[in-house]
Write a protein that holds these residues in place. Structure first.
Motif, PDB file in Angstrom:
ATOM      1  N   PHE A  53       0.435  -1.634   0.154  1.00 15.66           N
ATOM      2  CA  PHE A  53      -0.249  -0.093   0.090  1.00 15.66           C
ATOM      3  C   PHE A  53       0.112   1.197  -0.258  1.00 15.66           C
ATOM      4  O   PHE A  53       0.569   2.002  -0.932  1.00 15.66           O
ATOM      5  CB  PHE A  53      -1.060  -0.117   1.606  1.00 15.66           C
ATOM      6  N   GLU A  54       2.069   1.326   0.653  1.00 18.82           N
ATOM      7  CA  GLU A  54       3.110   2.653   1.226  1.00 18.82           C
ATOM      8  C   GLU A  54       3.836   2.600  -0.729  1.00 18.82           C
ATOM      9  O   GLU A  54       3.568   3.564  -0.828  1.00 18.82           O
ATOM     10  CB  GLU A  54       4.177   2.562   1.566  1.00 18.82           C
ATOM     11  N   ARG A  55       3.685   1.851  -1.226  1.00 19.97           N
ATOM     12  CA  ARG A  55       4.146   1.474  -2.527  1.00 19.97           C
ATOM     13  C   ARG A  55       3.099   1.665  -3.582  1.00 19.97           C
ATOM     14  O   ARG A  55       3.829   2.903  -4.695  1.00 19.97           O
ATOM     15  CB  ARG A  55       4.174   0.349  -3.618  1.00 19.97           C
ATOM     16  N   ILE A  56       1.922   1.401  -3.639  1.00 21.83           N
ATOM     17  CA  ILE A  56       0.710   2.244  -4.400  1.00 21.83           C
ATOM     18  C   ILE A  56       1.009   3.950  -4.209  1.00 21.83           C
ATOM     19  O   ILE A  56       0.883   4.288  -5.490  1.00 21.83           O
ATOM     20  CB  ILE A  56      -0.418   1.817  -3.616  1.00 21.83           C
ATOM     21  N   CYS A  57       1.242   4.231  -2.848  1.00 19.89           N
ATOM     22  CA  CYS A  57       0.684   5.911  -2.918  1.00 19.89           C
ATOM     23  C   CYS A  57       2.258   6.758  -3.546  1.00 19.89           C
ATOM     24  O   CYS A  57       1.613   7.568  -3.363  1.00 19.89           O
ATOM     25  CB  CYS A  57       1.156   6.104  -0.953  1.00 19.89           C
ATOM     26  N   GLU A  58       2.840   5.721  -3.612  1.00 18.39           N
ATOM     27  CA  GLU A  58       4.583   6.061  -4.646  1.00 18.39           C
ATOM     28  C   GLU A  58       3.652   5.813  -5.611  1.00 18.39           C
ATOM     29  O   GLU A  58       4.558   6.487  -6.469  1.00 18.39           O
ATOM     30  CB  GLU A  58       5.595   6.136  -4.320  1.00 18.39           C
ATOM     31  N   THR A  59       3.046   5.971  -6.660  1.00 21.59           N
ATOM     32  CA  THR A  59       2.806   5.101  -7.894  1.00 21.59           C
ATOM     33  C   THR A  59       2.310   6.734  -9.169  1.00 21.59           C
ATOM     34  O   THR A  59       1.620   7.241  -8.192  1.00 21.59           O
ATOM     35  CB  THR A  59       1.552   4.656  -8.298  1.00 21.59           C
ATOM     36  N   GLY A  60       2.930   7.178  -9.961  1.00 18.97           N
ATOM     37  CA  GLY A  60       1.971   7.672 -10.768  1.00 18.97           C
ATOM     38  C   GLY A  60       1.081   7.825 -10.704  1.00 18.97           C
ATOM     39  O   GLY A  60      -0.064   9.134 -11.095  1.00 18.97           O
ATOM     40  N   ASP A  61      -0.333   6.718 -11.153  1.00 17.89           N
ATOM     41  CA  ASP A  61      -1.019   6.768 -11.383  1.00 17.89           C
ATOM     42  C   ASP A  61      -2.536   6.985  -9.657  1.00 17.89           C
ATOM     43  O   ASP A  61      -3.163   7.684  -9.894  1.00 17.89           O
ATOM     44  CB  ASP A  61      -1.455   5.176 -11.863  1.00 17.89           C
ATOM     45  N   TYR A  63      -3.120   9.157  -7.084  1.00 14.26           N
ATOM     46  CA  TYR A  63      -3.260  10.477  -7.139  1.00 14.26           C
ATOM     47  C   TYR A  63      -3.634  11.266  -5.817  1.00 14.26           C
ATOM     48  O   TYR A  63      -2.851  11.818  -5.519  1.00 14.26           O
ATOM     49  CB  TYR A  63      -3.944  11.686  -7.669  1.00 14.26           C
ATOM     50  N   VAL A  64      -4.296  10.005  -4.891  1.00 13.98           N
ATOM     51  CA  VAL A  64      -4.927  10.834  -3.389  1.00 13.98           C
ATOM     52  C   VAL A  64      -3.797  10.911  -2.600  1.00 13.98           C
ATOM     53  O   VAL A  64      -3.688  12.024  -2.291  1.00 13.98           O
ATOM     54  CB  VAL A  64      -5.163   9.026  -3.260  1.00 13.98           C
ATOM     55  N   THR A  65      -2.719  10.214  -2.317  1.00 10.48           N
ATOM     56  CA  THR A  65      -2.021  10.509  -1.468  1.00 10.48           C
ATOM     57  C   THR A  65      -0.961  12.006  -2.289  1.00 10.48           C
ATOM     58  O   THR A  65      -1.234  12.781  -0.906  1.00 10.48           O
ATOM     59  CB  THR A  65      -0.782   9.520  -1.501  1.00 10.48           C
ATOM     60  N   ARG A  66      -0.749  11.869  -3.212  1.00 12.71           N
ATOM     61  CA  ARG A  66       0.141  13.589  -3.006  1.00 12.71           C
ATOM     62  C   ARG A  66      -0.779  14.637  -3.360  1.00 12.71           C
ATOM     63  O   ARG A  66      -0.697  15.940  -2.848  1.00 12.71           O
ATOM     64  CB  ARG A  66       1.156  12.784  -4.328  1.00 12.71           C
ATOM     65  N   THR A  67      -1.792  14.327  -3.964  1.00 11.12           N
ATOM     66  CA  THR A  67      -3.132  15.474  -3.838  1.00 11.12           C
ATOM     67  C   THR A  67      -2.865  16.249  -2.458  1.00 11.12           C
ATOM     68  O   THR A  67      -2.356  16.996  -2.371  1.00 11.12           O
ATOM     69  CB  THR A  67      -4.180  15.012  -4.874  1.00 11.12           C
ATOM     70  N   GLU A  68      -3.834  15.005  -1.911  1.00 13.02           N
ATOM     71  CA  GLU A  68      -3.529  15.013   0.039  1.00 13.02           C
ATOM     72  C   GLU A  68      -2.527  16.289   0.587  1.00 13.02           C
ATOM     73  O   GLU A  68      -2.801  17.213   1.582  1.00 13.02           O
ATOM     74  CB  GLU A  68      -4.305  13.919   0.415  1.00 13.02           C
ATOM     75  N   TYR A 212      -6.759   3.247  -9.185  1.00 16.87           N
ATOM     76  CA  TYR A 212      -7.006   1.277  -8.674  1.00 16.87           C
ATOM     77  C   TYR A 212      -6.569   0.025  -9.659  1.00 16.87           C
ATOM     78  O   TYR A 212      -6.862  -1.177  -9.229  1.00 16.87           O
ATOM     79  CB  TYR A 212      -8.006   1.262  -7.930  1.00 16.87           C
ATOM     80  N   ASP A 213      -5.489   0.117 -10.416  1.00 15.69           N
ATOM     81  CA  ASP A 213      -5.662  -0.750 -11.631  1.00 15.69           C
ATOM     82  C   ASP A 213      -4.405   0.049 -11.793  1.00 15.69           C
ATOM     83  O   ASP A 213      -4.108  -0.116 -12.774  1.00 15.69           O
ATOM     84  CB  ASP A 213      -6.151  -0.875 -12.376  1.00 15.69           C
ATOM     85  N   ASP A 214      -3.312   0.075 -11.694  1.00 13.84           N
ATOM     86  CA  ASP A 214      -1.215   1.489 -12.064  1.00 13.84           C
ATOM     87  C   ASP A 214      -1.216  -0.041 -13.224  1.00 13.84           C
ATOM     88  O   ASP A 214      -1.117  -1.042 -12.881  1.00 13.84           O
ATOM     89  CB  ASP A 214      -0.496   1.340 -10.603  1.00 13.84           C
ATOM     90  N   SER A 215      -0.388   1.200 -13.112  1.00 13.09           N
ATOM     91  CA  SER A 215       0.252   0.620 -14.901  1.00 13.09           C
ATOM     92  C   SER A 215       1.693  -0.082 -14.521  1.00 13.09           C
ATOM     93  O   SER A 215       2.074  -1.483 -15.459  1.00 13.09           O
ATOM     94  CB  SER A 215       0.684   1.271 -15.977  1.00 13.09           C
ATOM     95  N   GLU A 216       2.178  -0.210 -12.950  1.00 15.48           N
ATOM     96  CA  GLU A 216       3.092  -1.074 -12.489  1.00 15.48           C
ATOM     97  C   GLU A 216       2.485  -2.118 -12.039  1.00 15.48           C
ATOM     98  O   GLU A 216       3.315  -2.663 -10.792  1.00 15.48           O
ATOM     99  CB  GLU A 216       3.495  -0.115 -11.707  1.00 15.48           C
TER     100      GLU A 216
END
Ligand code: AVI
Length: 331
Positions: A53-61, A63-68, A212-216
């Motif tokens: 989940f922490e890695r999801i928060c760093e993906t480009g797709d 947007y939630v974490t970085r926007t907040e 919710y289905d990131d390219s990585e």
């Protein structure tokens, strides 16, 4: 014959099965028996799940974490003024505490910080980070499941209690559950309480599906890890390669759902029971509800709050909402 023995017979296995009395297993079996199979969302977060989940928060797709975080940074003085001086800060489901550090550093004379988490290792990590960044701030870790009643009355005194619930975790609850949780948060903070809530806003289905289905493929691994966990912890025999991650947007309920789709017809054993999957059949593992600010405000008003402040990014993808305890409450 005991129920457990009966279950072993049914599975045709001599291997000992876990007692059905295990609350997790009982819930898993109930959920897999429903016409739309599902699994408890909280089980996504074992050690590997939390790491993914922490890695999801760093993906480009995603947007939630970085926007907040950008909203928080842009508005820190205003947010700190809303919190007021001398606040005791409660954070349910504290996690890595990166956003919280920024908030706490901006507050005027915060009295204490109470991270709440069911996982003691999370609280331990939190203590280590906080002691480096804010060594003088008293830490009051609470090991509890914040969705259940917990002993908030025992927290120390403060001018007021501020509840910080970022990340749009509120969206992972059904709206009626979200309202019950907000009511509990209101009780925990009392008559002078304030709350800062992270809310993911409605947006195009395409953006949500990408998030919710990131390219990585990290979200796919996060979702499939749930089956790995069931194999390990409950001696299930899911063939992981026979399932795939899918993200589906339900536009009537305004929520993006994660499912695990069976690639073929198959049988899976768990807890002495056998479950049949048709090809293409899915297990629903998570819902993430998306709100309009007004809709969330209404939900919170019904839980004893009044909406006070709204901070958003320029594209209105995400909102931080400030609430205070309603002055007038129904008797
Ligand atoms: C924790 N929660 C707010 C995340 C969300 O966006 O619903 C969990 C998540 N699931 C897939 N990606 C992220």
């Amino acid at each position: 014959m005991s129920d457990d023995e009966e279950l072993q017979m049914e599975a045709g296995s001599a291997a000992p099965v876990e007692s059905i009395d295990s609350p997790d297993l009982a819930e898993i079996l109930r959920d897999l028996s429903r016409p739309q199979k599902r699994l408890p969302t909280r089980l996504l977060y074992d050690e590997e799940g939390s790491r993914l989940f922490e890695r999801i928060c760093e993906t480009g797709d995603y947007y939630v974490t970085r926007t907040e975080l950008s909203i928080l940074r842009e508005n820190l003085p205003d947010i700190a003024a809303f919190a007021g001086p001398g606040a005791g800060v409660i954070e349910p489901g504290a996690g890595c505490g990166c956003k919280t550090r920024e908030l706490l550093s901006a507050l005027e004379d915060p009295r204490w910080y109470a991270p709440l988490d069911i996982d003691p290792s999370v609280l331990w990590r939190c203590r280590q980070t906080m002691s480096q960044v804010l060594p003088r701030l008293p830490l009051v870790p609470v090991c509890a499941d914040f969705t259940r009643p917990w002993r908030y009355a025992r927290l120390p005194l403060a001018e007021r209690r501020l509840l910080f619930f970022p990340g749009s975790t509120i969206g992972n609850f059904e709206p009626h559950e979200a309202q019950a949780l907000l009511r509990q948060f209101q009780q925990a903070t009392g008559a002078s309480g304030r709350m800062i809530l992270g809310v993911d806003l409605r947006k195009s289905a395409a953006t949500l599906r990408r998030a919710y289905d990131d390219s990585e493929g990290i979200t796919a691994r996060f979702n499939l890890n749930l089956l790995v966990r069931l194999n390990r912890e409950h001696a299930a025999d899911f063939d992981i390669a026979a399932f795939e991650h899918v993200a589906v947007y339900d536009k009537t309920r305004h929520r993006i759902e994660m499912h695990l789709r069976s690639r073929r017809e198959q049988q899976v054993r768990i807890g002495g029971r056998s479950f049949r999957f048709a090809a293409g059949e899915t297990i629903h593992t998570e819902s993430s509800h998306k709100y309009l600010p007004d809709g969330m405000a209404q939900l919170a008003v019904g839980a004893g709050w009044q909406a006070w402040k709204l901070w958003m990014d320029p594209q209105r993808r995400f909102a931080l909402m400030g609430f205070e305890a309603a002055r007038w409450r129904q008797p």
